[in-house]
Structures are given as C-alpha cells and as structure tokens.
Design a protein around this motif. Structure first.
Motif, PDB file in Angstrom:
ATOM      1  N   VAL A  29       0.932  -1.317   0.219  1.00  0.00           N
ATOM      2  CA  VAL A  29      -0.009  -0.041  -0.062  1.00  0.00           C
ATOM      3  C   VAL A  29       0.753   1.470   0.036  1.00  0.00           C
ATOM      4  O   VAL A  29       2.007   1.438   0.491  1.00  0.00           O
ATOM      5  CB  VAL A  29      -0.984   0.035   1.270  1.00  0.00           C
ATOM      6  CG1 VAL A  29      -1.938  -1.131   1.131  1.00  0.00           C
ATOM      7  CG2 VAL A  29      -0.113  -0.077   2.625  1.00  0.00           C
ATOM      8  N   PRO A  30       0.163   2.344  -0.498  1.00  0.00           N
ATOM      9  CA  PRO A  30       1.228   3.565  -0.618  1.00  0.00           C
ATOM     10  C   PRO A  30       1.251   4.290   0.769  1.00  0.00           C
ATOM     11  O   PRO A  30       0.437   4.016   1.813  1.00  0.00           O
ATOM     12  CB  PRO A  30       0.210   4.485  -1.415  1.00  0.00           C
ATOM     13  CG  PRO A  30      -1.176   4.076  -1.213  1.00  0.00           C
ATOM     14  CD  PRO A  30      -0.933   2.479  -1.180  1.00  0.00           C
ATOM     15  N   GLY A  31       2.340   4.963   1.117  1.00  0.00           N
ATOM     16  CA  GLY A  31       2.696   5.677   2.498  1.00  0.00           C
ATOM     17  C   GLY A  31       1.511   6.655   2.876  1.00  0.00           C
ATOM     18  O   GLY A  31       1.541   6.872   4.060  1.00  0.00           O
ATOM     19  N   GLY A  32       0.557   7.036   1.901  1.00  0.00           N
ATOM     20  CA  GLY A  32      -0.447   7.752   2.193  1.00  0.00           C
ATOM     21  C   GLY A  32      -1.624   7.121   3.188  1.00  0.00           C
ATOM     22  O   GLY A  32      -2.273   8.006   3.871  1.00  0.00           O
ATOM     23  N   VAL A  33      -1.466   5.813   3.232  1.00  0.00           N
ATOM     24  CA  VAL A  33      -2.396   5.304   4.312  1.00  0.00           C
ATOM     25  C   VAL A  33      -2.014   5.548   5.964  1.00  0.00           C
ATOM     26  O   VAL A  33      -2.733   5.162   6.654  1.00  0.00           O
ATOM     27  CB  VAL A  33      -2.394   3.771   4.136  1.00  0.00           C
ATOM     28  CG1 VAL A  33      -2.747   3.234   2.757  1.00  0.00           C
ATOM     29  CG2 VAL A  33      -1.170   3.040   4.493  1.00  0.00           C
ATOM     30  N   LEU A  34      -0.781   6.035   6.027  1.00  0.00           N
ATOM     31  CA  LEU A  34      -0.179   6.492   7.099  1.00  0.00           C
ATOM     32  C   LEU A  34      -0.755   7.985   7.538  1.00  0.00           C
ATOM     33  O   LEU A  34      -0.542   8.945   6.900  1.00  0.00           O
ATOM     34  CB  LEU A  34       1.244   6.359   7.158  1.00  0.00           C
ATOM     35  CG  LEU A  34       1.768   4.927   7.088  1.00  0.00           C
ATOM     36  CD1 LEU A  34       3.367   5.125   7.184  1.00  0.00           C
ATOM     37  CD2 LEU A  34       1.419   3.975   8.111  1.00  0.00           C
ATOM     38  N   GLY A  35      -1.444   8.014   8.775  1.00  0.00           N
ATOM     39  CA  GLY A  35      -2.006   9.257   9.201  1.00  0.00           C
ATOM     40  C   GLY A  35      -0.806   9.838  10.154  1.00  0.00           C
ATOM     41  O   GLY A  35      -0.445  10.737  10.149  1.00  0.00           O
ATOM     42  N   VAL A  36      -0.078   8.850  10.893  1.00  0.00           N
ATOM     43  CA  VAL A  36       1.211   9.300  11.607  1.00  0.00           C
ATOM     44  C   VAL A  36       2.243   8.403  11.115  1.00  0.00           C
ATOM     45  O   VAL A  36       2.168   7.183  11.263  1.00  0.00           O
ATOM     46  CB  VAL A  36       0.730   8.951  13.253  1.00  0.00           C
ATOM     47  CG1 VAL A  36       2.234   9.235  14.203  1.00  0.00           C
ATOM     48  CG2 VAL A  36      -0.394   9.947  13.643  1.00  0.00           C
ATOM     49  N   SER A  37       3.548   8.911  10.952  1.00  0.00           N
ATOM     50  CA  SER A  37       4.413   8.081  10.631  1.00  0.00           C
ATOM     51  C   SER A  37       5.644   8.350  11.446  1.00  0.00           C
ATOM     52  O   SER A  37       6.727   7.667  11.586  1.00  0.00           O
ATOM     53  CB  SER A  37       4.768   8.146   9.230  1.00  0.00           C
ATOM     54  OG  SER A  37       5.283   9.450   8.801  1.00  0.00           O
TER      55      SER A  37
END
Length: 102
Positions: A29-37
């Motif tokens: 999945v793309p990194g955009g699925v992360l709200g907090v990284s």
C-alpha cells in the motif's frame, strides 16, 4: 475490485492450486495510508482508511504474510528536516535514526 477482495481471490486461487503454503499473497500500500509515521513507534493509519486497512491487516496476518507500506524517507526529510537526517533519507545512515525514548 478492492484490495481486500483481490487478496481474498488470490488466496482462494492459491488454495485451489494447492500452493497456499508455498506462496503468500501480500498487500503493498502507498505511504499515504499512514496518518502518523513519526516517530515510528507511534505509527497509525489515516482516519479515512483505518477501517479498510484494519481488514487488510487482519487478512495478511491470518495467513502469516507481510503487509508492506511504500514509505519514502526523502518525503519525511522534506516535511520534517529537524527530525529526519539526510543520511537516513538516502539509506546511507550508519546508525539507527530513531530510538524510542530519545
């Protein structure tokens, strides 16, 4: 077809071919699925995809397969140069970039 449906179809196909123990389907999945990284230990899915990502995570976990997230540290460097070093973003760091508690 959703990612979850694709994974289920792939899993069913592999089971039908008696290959489910040799090939583990996964989700990338793309990194955009992360709200907090950052920091990594506080990582969380973004609110708008948390439900589907929970389902995907449960599916890949249930078959022992990995969930891969395409993260690009250079984007982190641009957005947060105070905490992200250039060597970390370029995968040339000799030391861990982040240790909990620091």
């Amino acid at each position: 077809m959703s990612t979850l449906q694709s994974q289920t179809c792939m899993r069913t196909s592999l089971e039908s071919a008696n290959l489910s123990s040799q090939i583990l389907p996964t989700a990338v999945v793309p990194g955009g699925v992360l709200g907090v990284s950052y920091p990594p230990s506080q990582g969380a899915f973004a609110d708008n995809v948390a439900d589907i990502m929970t389902d995907v995570t449960k599916l890949v976990y249930s078959i022992g397969a990995p969930l891969m997230v395409n993260v690009y540290p250079h984007f982190a460097l641009v957005s947060d140069p105070e905490h992200i070093s250039t060597p970390f973003a370029l995968f040339t760091s000799k030391d861990p970039r982040f240790v909990d508690g620091e």
